[in-house]
Enzyme design. Structure first.
Site, PDB file in Angstrom:
ATOM      1  N   GLY A 175       0.768  -1.399  -0.376  1.00 57.89           N
ATOM      2  CA  GLY A 175       0.291  -0.064   0.287  1.00 57.89           C
ATOM      3  C   GLY A 175       0.842   1.597   0.442  1.00 57.89           C
ATOM      4  N   GLN A 176      -0.151   2.830   0.196  1.00 60.13           N
ATOM      5  CA  GLN A 176       0.873   3.441   0.032  1.00 60.13           C
ATOM      6  C   GLN A 176       1.706   3.899   1.023  1.00 60.13           C
ATOM      7  OE1 GLN A 176      -1.525   6.951   1.265  1.00 60.13           O
ATOM      8  NE2 GLN A 176       0.220   8.789  -0.399  1.00 60.13           N
TER       9      GLN A 176
ATOM     10  N   ASP B 124       1.405  -9.444   1.767  1.00 65.44           N
ATOM     11  CA  ASP B 124       0.130  -8.141   1.022  1.00 65.44           C
ATOM     12  C   ASP B 124      -1.078  -9.537   0.463  1.00 65.44           C
ATOM     13  OD1 ASP B 124      -0.599  -5.089   0.308  1.00 65.44           O
ATOM     14  OD2 ASP B 124      -0.990  -6.445  -0.777  1.00 65.44           O
TER      15      ASP B 124
ATOM     16  N   ASP C 204      -3.378 -12.406   3.235  1.00 67.80           N
ATOM     17  CA  ASP C 204      -4.816 -11.848   3.906  1.00 67.80           C
ATOM     18  C   ASP C 204      -4.845 -12.151   5.280  1.00 67.80           C
ATOM     19  OD1 ASP C 204      -7.467 -11.540   4.380  1.00 67.80           O
ATOM     20  OD2 ASP C 204      -8.441 -12.941   2.785  1.00 67.80           O
TER      21      ASP C 204
ATOM     22  N   TYR D  51     -15.497   3.608   7.988  1.00 67.29           N
ATOM     23  CA  TYR D  51     -14.108   3.594   8.205  1.00 67.29           C
ATOM     24  C   TYR D  51     -13.640   4.142  10.066  1.00 67.29           C
ATOM     25  CZ  TYR D  51      -9.157   5.051   7.789  1.00 67.29           C
ATOM     26  OH  TYR D  51      -7.491   5.383   7.483  1.00 67.29           O
TER      27      TYR D  51
ATOM     28  N   LYS E 253     -11.523   2.275  12.699  1.00 64.11           N
ATOM     29  CA  LYS E 253     -10.352   2.905  13.814  1.00 64.11           C
ATOM     30  C   LYS E 253     -10.677   3.451  15.410  1.00 64.11           C
ATOM     31  CE  LYS E 253      -8.473   2.890  10.120  1.00 64.11           C
ATOM     32  NZ  LYS E 253      -6.915   1.970  10.428  1.00 64.11           N
TER      33      LYS E 253
ATOM     34  N   ILE F 211      -1.570  10.877   4.021  1.00 67.35           N
ATOM     35  CA  ILE F 211      -0.564  11.169   4.066  1.00 67.35           C
ATOM     36  C   ILE F 211      -0.224  11.558   2.027  1.00 67.35           C
ATOM     37  CG2 ILE F 211       1.643   9.506   3.854  1.00 67.35           C
ATOM     38  CD1 ILE F 211       0.348  10.183   6.712  1.00 67.35           C
TER      39      ILE F 211
HETATM   40  N1  SER Z   1      -6.534   9.307   4.395  1.00 65.11           N
HETATM   41  C1  SER Z   1      -7.372   8.386   4.509  1.00 65.11           C
HETATM   42  C2  SER Z   1      -8.928   8.532   3.982  1.00 65.11           C
HETATM   43  O1  SER Z   1      -8.494   9.268   3.436  1.00 65.11           O
HETATM   44  C3  SER Z   1      -7.728   8.891   6.569  1.00 65.11           C
HETATM   45  O2  SER Z   1      -6.769   8.554   7.203  1.00 65.11           O
HETATM   46  O3  SER Z   1      -9.652   8.008   3.997  1.00 65.11           O
END
Ligand code: SER
Length: 320
Positions: free
Chosen positions: A15-16, A38, A54, A143, A147, A173
Protein backbone atom coordinates in the site's frame (compact mmCIF):
# COMPACT_ATOMS: atom_id res chain seq x y z
CA UNK A 1 8.58 -5.00 28.87
CA UNK A 2 11.44 -3.96 26.58
CA UNK A 3 11.16 -2.14 23.26
CA UNK A 4 13.75 -4.09 21.33
CA UNK A 5 12.88 -5.03 17.76
CA UNK A 6 14.69 -7.67 15.72
CA UNK A 7 12.24 -9.30 13.33
CA UNK A 8 9.42 -7.36 11.75
CA UNK A 9 6.36 -8.14 9.65
CA UNK A 10 4.49 -5.50 7.64
CA UNK A 11 0.89 -6.23 6.60
CA UNK A 12 -0.43 -4.21 3.66
CA UNK A 13 3.19 -3.79 2.54
CA UNK A 14 2.18 -2.92 -1.05
CA UNK A 15 0.00 0.00 0.00
CA UNK A 16 0.87 3.69 0.03
CA UNK A 17 2.63 3.64 3.41
CA UNK A 18 3.85 0.03 3.33
CA UNK A 19 5.73 0.62 0.07
CA UNK A 20 7.97 3.15 1.81
CA UNK A 21 7.90 1.84 5.39
CA UNK A 22 9.13 -1.62 4.35
CA UNK A 23 12.42 -0.44 2.75
CA UNK A 24 12.96 1.97 5.64
CA UNK A 25 12.57 -0.83 8.21
CA UNK A 26 14.86 -3.04 6.09
CA UNK A 27 17.51 -0.31 6.18
CA UNK A 28 17.26 -0.26 9.99
CA UNK A 29 16.85 -3.95 10.88
CA UNK A 30 18.39 -5.70 7.87
CA UNK A 31 16.72 -6.83 4.66
CA UNK A 32 16.08 -10.40 5.78
CA UNK A 33 14.63 -9.34 9.14
CA UNK A 34 11.62 -7.57 7.62
CA UNK A 35 8.89 -9.73 6.10
CA UNK A 36 6.63 -7.87 3.67
CA UNK A 37 3.10 -9.25 3.27
CA UNK A 38 0.07 -8.17 1.30
CA UNK A 39 -3.05 -9.74 -0.17
CA UNK A 40 -1.53 -9.04 -3.61
CA UNK A 41 1.37 -10.70 -5.37
CA UNK A 42 4.29 -8.27 -5.68
CA UNK A 43 4.41 -6.53 -9.07
CA UNK A 44 8.17 -6.72 -9.29
CA UNK A 45 11.02 -8.51 -7.54
CA UNK A 46 10.96 -7.67 -3.80
CA UNK A 47 14.13 -6.61 -1.99
CA UNK A 48 13.69 -9.17 0.79
CA UNK A 49 11.23 -11.80 2.06
CA UNK A 50 7.67 -11.48 0.75
CA UNK A 51 4.56 -13.56 1.40
CA UNK A 52 0.95 -13.26 0.27
CA UNK A 53 -1.22 -12.87 3.38
CA UNK A 54 -4.91 -12.13 3.88
CA UNK A 55 -5.14 -10.68 7.41
CA UNK A 56 -8.45 -12.52 7.86
CA UNK A 57 -6.55 -15.83 7.61
CA UNK A 58 -5.57 -16.14 11.28
CA UNK A 59 -4.04 -19.61 10.93
CA UNK A 60 -1.76 -18.64 8.06
CA UNK A 61 -0.75 -15.46 9.90
CA UNK A 62 0.03 -17.44 13.05
CA UNK A 63 2.30 -19.91 11.30
CA UNK A 64 4.01 -17.14 9.33
CA UNK A 65 4.77 -15.17 12.50
CA UNK A 66 6.17 -18.33 14.06
CA UNK A 67 8.20 -19.45 11.02
CA UNK A 68 9.83 -16.04 10.60
CA UNK A 69 10.35 -15.60 14.39
CA UNK A 70 8.63 -12.23 14.26
CA UNK A 71 8.56 -9.94 17.31
CA UNK A 72 7.03 -6.74 15.91
CA UNK A 73 4.00 -6.20 13.64
CA UNK A 74 3.34 -3.06 11.60
CA UNK A 75 -0.30 -3.68 10.80
CA UNK A 76 -1.09 -1.53 7.76
CA UNK A 77 -3.65 -3.68 5.91
CA UNK A 78 -6.85 -1.63 5.90
CA UNK A 79 -9.71 -0.27 3.78
CA UNK A 80 -9.73 3.56 3.59
CA UNK A 81 -12.64 5.98 3.94
CA UNK A 82 -14.04 6.31 0.41
CA UNK A 83 -13.77 2.58 -0.42
CA UNK A 84 -15.29 1.85 2.99
CA UNK A 85 -18.43 3.84 2.17
CA UNK A 86 -18.83 1.75 -0.98
CA UNK A 87 -18.37 -1.52 0.92
CA UNK A 88 -18.97 -1.09 4.67
CA UNK A 89 -19.02 -4.82 5.32
CA UNK A 90 -15.57 -5.31 3.81
CA UNK A 91 -14.24 -2.31 5.78
CA UNK A 92 -15.51 -3.82 9.03
CA UNK A 93 -14.05 -7.25 8.29
CA UNK A 94 -10.60 -6.09 7.24
CA UNK A 95 -10.21 -3.21 9.69
CA UNK A 96 -11.77 -4.82 12.76
CA UNK A 97 -11.50 -8.60 12.33
CA UNK A 98 -8.03 -8.30 10.79
CA UNK A 99 -6.81 -6.24 13.74
CA UNK A 100 -8.47 -8.62 16.18
CA UNK A 101 -6.47 -11.51 14.68
CA UNK A 102 -3.25 -9.53 15.12
CA UNK A 103 -4.09 -8.54 18.70
CA UNK A 104 -5.08 -12.06 19.71
CA UNK A 105 -1.85 -13.51 18.34
CA UNK A 106 0.07 -10.79 20.19
CA UNK A 107 -1.75 -11.69 23.40
CA UNK A 108 -0.61 -15.29 23.01
CA UNK A 109 2.91 -14.74 21.71
CA UNK A 110 3.93 -11.28 23.01
CA UNK A 111 4.37 -9.40 19.71
CA UNK A 112 4.65 -5.61 19.72
CA UNK A 113 2.21 -3.88 17.35
CA UNK A 114 1.91 -0.62 15.47
CA UNK A 115 -1.69 -0.02 14.36
CA UNK A 116 -2.48 3.30 12.66
CA UNK A 117 -5.62 5.21 13.49
CA UNK A 118 -6.83 8.25 11.54
CA UNK A 119 -8.28 11.75 11.70
CA UNK A 120 -11.39 9.90 10.47
CA UNK A 121 -11.89 8.67 14.05
CA UNK A 122 -13.39 12.11 14.72
CA UNK A 123 -16.77 13.14 13.39
CA UNK A 124 -19.32 15.91 13.68
CA UNK A 125 -19.46 17.05 17.27
CA UNK A 126 -15.69 17.21 17.74
CA UNK A 127 -14.20 20.72 17.44
CA UNK A 128 -12.79 20.93 13.88
CA UNK A 129 -10.17 23.54 14.60
CA UNK A 130 -7.17 22.31 16.59
CA UNK A 131 -9.11 19.13 17.46
CA UNK A 132 -8.11 18.07 21.00
CA UNK A 133 -6.56 14.73 21.94
CA UNK A 134 -9.60 13.87 24.07
CA UNK A 135 -12.96 14.91 22.68
CA UNK A 136 -16.22 13.51 21.28
CA UNK A 137 -15.53 10.51 18.99
CA UNK A 138 -18.65 9.95 16.91
CA UNK A 139 -17.49 9.36 13.33
CA UNK A 140 -20.11 9.06 10.58
CA UNK A 141 -18.06 6.93 8.17
CA UNK A 142 -17.61 3.16 8.57
CA UNK A 143 -13.86 3.73 8.24
CA UNK A 144 -13.96 6.15 11.20
CA UNK A 145 -16.07 3.71 13.21
CA UNK A 146 -13.51 0.92 12.62
CA UNK A 147 -10.67 3.25 13.62
CA UNK A 148 -12.34 4.17 16.93
CA UNK A 149 -12.93 0.46 17.57
CA UNK A 150 -9.24 -0.18 16.78
CA UNK A 151 -8.09 2.48 19.25
CA UNK A 152 -10.38 1.21 22.00
CA UNK A 153 -9.63 -2.50 21.53
CA UNK A 154 -5.89 -1.75 21.33
CA UNK A 155 -5.97 0.24 24.57
CA UNK A 156 -8.03 -2.56 26.12
CA UNK A 157 -5.50 -5.23 25.12
CA UNK A 158 -2.73 -3.14 26.66
CA UNK A 159 -4.62 -2.60 29.94
CA UNK A 160 -6.00 -6.13 30.20
CA UNK A 161 -3.23 -8.32 28.71
CA UNK A 162 -0.18 -6.05 28.63
CA UNK A 163 0.06 -6.17 24.80
CA UNK A 164 2.40 -3.35 23.70
CA UNK A 165 0.28 -1.89 20.94
CA UNK A 166 0.78 1.68 19.76
CA UNK A 167 -0.83 3.91 17.18
CA UNK A 168 -1.42 7.46 16.00
CA UNK A 169 -4.31 9.21 14.24
CA UNK A 170 -2.75 9.80 10.84
CA UNK A 171 -3.73 12.79 8.73
CA UNK A 172 -3.80 12.49 4.92
CA UNK A 173 -0.43 11.14 3.80
CA UNK A 174 1.23 12.68 0.75
CA UNK A 175 3.82 10.60 -1.06
CA UNK A 176 5.38 9.87 -4.43
CA UNK A 177 6.18 6.14 -4.51
CA UNK A 178 2.90 4.18 -4.36
CA UNK A 179 -0.43 5.97 -4.86
CA UNK A 180 -2.99 5.98 -2.04
CA UNK A 181 -6.14 3.99 -2.74
CA UNK A 182 -9.70 4.85 -1.81
CA UNK A 183 -9.09 7.72 0.61
CA UNK A 184 -10.72 11.14 0.90
CA UNK A 185 -7.37 12.89 1.21
CA UNK A 186 -6.07 11.27 -2.04
CA UNK A 187 -6.66 14.50 -4.00
CA UNK A 188 -3.53 15.94 -2.37
CA UNK A 189 -1.45 13.24 -4.12
CA UNK A 190 -3.32 13.04 -7.45
CA UNK A 191 -3.00 16.81 -7.91
CA UNK A 192 0.80 16.54 -8.26
CA UNK A 193 0.69 13.82 -10.93
CA UNK A 194 -1.89 15.80 -12.94
CA UNK A 195 -0.09 19.13 -12.47
CA UNK A 196 3.13 17.65 -13.84
CA UNK A 197 1.61 15.58 -16.63
CA UNK A 198 -1.37 17.73 -17.78
CA UNK A 199 -1.03 21.11 -15.99
CA UNK A 200 -4.65 20.69 -14.94
CA UNK A 201 -6.58 18.94 -12.16
CA UNK A 202 -10.26 18.38 -11.43
CA UNK A 203 -10.56 18.23 -7.66
CA UNK A 204 -13.25 16.10 -5.98
CA UNK A 205 -13.33 18.41 -2.94
CA UNK A 206 -14.30 22.09 -2.73
CA UNK A 207 -11.63 24.79 -2.98
CA UNK A 208 -11.72 25.68 0.72
CA UNK A 209 -11.86 22.19 2.27
CA UNK A 210 -9.16 22.38 4.92
CA UNK A 211 -7.77 18.99 6.06
CA UNK A 212 -4.77 17.87 8.12
CA UNK A 213 -2.00 16.34 5.96
CA UNK A 214 1.56 15.04 6.33
CA UNK A 215 4.47 14.29 3.99
CA UNK A 216 5.65 10.66 3.92
CA UNK A 217 9.11 11.25 5.47
CA UNK A 218 7.36 12.67 8.56
CA UNK A 219 4.93 9.76 8.61
CA UNK A 220 7.78 7.21 8.60
CA UNK A 221 9.56 9.18 11.32
CA UNK A 222 6.38 9.15 13.44
CA UNK A 223 6.00 5.35 13.14
CA UNK A 224 9.60 4.67 14.06
CA UNK A 225 9.82 7.25 16.87
CA UNK A 226 6.59 6.10 18.47
CA UNK A 227 7.73 2.46 18.37
CA UNK A 228 11.11 3.43 19.83
CA UNK A 229 9.59 5.48 22.67
CA UNK A 230 10.09 4.14 26.16
CA UNK A 231 6.88 2.35 27.15
CA UNK A 232 7.03 3.91 30.62
CA UNK A 233 6.86 7.42 29.15
CA UNK A 234 3.58 6.72 27.30
CA UNK A 235 0.29 7.75 28.85
CA UNK A 236 -1.61 7.19 25.62
CA UNK A 237 -1.07 4.11 23.47
CA UNK A 238 -3.22 3.64 20.35
CA UNK A 239 -4.73 7.07 19.81
CA UNK A 240 -2.12 9.83 19.55
CA UNK A 241 -3.23 12.92 17.65
CA UNK A 242 -0.59 13.73 15.03
CA UNK A 243 -0.31 16.96 13.07
CA UNK A 244 2.02 18.36 10.42
CA UNK A 245 0.44 20.63 7.76
CA UNK A 246 -3.17 21.77 7.27
CA UNK A 247 -4.26 23.24 3.95
CA UNK A 248 -7.15 23.44 1.46
CA UNK A 249 -7.07 22.53 -2.27
CA UNK A 250 -6.91 26.22 -3.25
CA UNK A 251 -3.89 26.79 -0.99
CA UNK A 252 -2.16 23.70 -2.34
CA UNK A 253 -2.86 24.79 -5.94
CA UNK A 254 -1.37 28.23 -5.20
CA UNK A 255 1.80 26.64 -3.82
CA UNK A 256 2.06 24.31 -6.87
CA UNK A 257 1.70 27.38 -9.14
CA UNK A 258 4.92 28.77 -7.60
CA UNK A 259 6.63 25.91 -9.49
CA UNK A 260 4.22 25.35 -12.41
CA UNK A 261 2.67 28.79 -13.16
CA UNK A 262 0.30 27.51 -15.86
CA UNK A 263 -1.32 24.95 -13.52
CA UNK A 264 -5.13 25.13 -13.46
CA UNK A 265 -7.55 23.57 -10.99
CA UNK A 266 -11.32 23.14 -11.22
CA UNK A 267 -13.62 21.83 -8.51
CA UNK A 268 -16.24 19.12 -8.91
CA UNK A 269 -17.00 17.89 -5.39
CA UNK A 270 -18.51 14.39 -5.12
CA UNK A 271 -19.59 12.10 -2.23
CA UNK A 272 -16.18 12.53 -0.63
CA UNK A 273 -16.98 16.17 0.21
CA UNK A 274 -19.39 15.02 2.90
CA UNK A 275 -16.70 12.77 4.40
CA UNK A 276 -14.15 15.60 4.44
CA UNK A 277 -16.67 17.98 6.02
CA UNK A 278 -17.06 15.61 8.97
CA UNK A 279 -13.32 15.57 9.74
CA UNK A 280 -10.97 17.95 11.60
CA UNK A 281 -9.36 20.87 9.80
CA UNK A 282 -6.36 20.99 12.13
CA UNK A 283 -5.13 18.88 15.04
CA UNK A 284 -3.72 19.50 18.51
CA UNK A 285 -0.86 16.99 18.82
CA UNK A 286 0.60 18.12 22.15
CA UNK A 287 0.28 14.65 23.74
CA UNK A 288 2.54 13.15 21.01
CA UNK A 289 4.98 16.03 21.41
CA UNK A 290 5.08 15.66 25.20
CA UNK A 291 5.13 11.86 25.49
CA UNK A 292 7.53 10.86 22.69
CA UNK A 293 8.97 14.07 21.30
CA UNK A 294 6.98 14.24 18.03
CA UNK A 295 7.79 17.12 15.71
CA UNK A 296 7.37 17.17 11.91
CA UNK A 297 10.06 18.44 9.50
CA UNK A 298 8.02 19.42 6.41
CA UNK A 299 5.81 22.49 6.03
CA UNK A 300 3.67 23.15 2.92
CA UNK A 301 6.35 24.83 0.74
CA UNK A 302 8.99 22.18 1.62
CA UNK A 303 6.60 19.31 0.88
CA UNK A 304 5.45 20.80 -2.45
CA UNK A 305 9.00 21.52 -3.57
CA UNK A 306 10.12 17.98 -2.81
CA UNK A 307 7.07 16.35 -4.45
CA UNK A 308 7.54 18.37 -7.64
CA UNK A 309 11.26 17.71 -7.74
CA UNK A 310 10.85 13.92 -7.40
CA UNK A 311 7.87 13.56 -9.75
CA UNK A 312 9.27 15.93 -12.42
CA UNK A 313 12.44 13.85 -12.51
CA UNK A 314 10.36 10.69 -13.08
CA UNK A 315 8.32 12.49 -15.75
CA UNK A 316 11.54 13.48 -17.56
CA UNK A 317 12.65 9.83 -17.51
CA UNK A 318 9.25 8.75 -18.83
CA UNK A 319 8.40 6.67 -15.73
CA UNK A 320 5.60 8.76 -14.22
N1 SER B 1 -6.22 9.18 4.21
C1 SER B 1 -7.35 8.55 4.86
C2 SER B 1 -8.56 8.61 4.01
O1 SER B 1 -8.72 9.58 3.33
C3 SER B 1 -7.62 9.19 6.19
O2 SER B 1 -7.02 8.44 7.18
O3 SER B 1 -9.35 7.74 4.07
Amino acid sequence: MGNSTNRVIVTGAMGQIGSELTPRLRAIYGKDNVLATDIKQPESEHEGPYEVLDVLDREKMESMLKDYEIDTIYHLAAILSATGERNPDLAWRINVNGLHNVLDLAKEHGYRIFNPSSIAAFGPGAPRDNTPQNTIMKPTTIYGVTKVVGELIGNYYFAKYGVDVRGARLPGIISNVAPPGGGTTDYAVEIFYEAIKNKRYTCFLNADTMLPMMYMPDCLKAFIDLMNADLDSLIHHCDFNLAAISFSPIELAKEIRNHIPEFEIVYEPDYRQQIADSWPMSIDDSAARDEWGWSPDYDLPAMVEDMIRVLSERHRKGTL
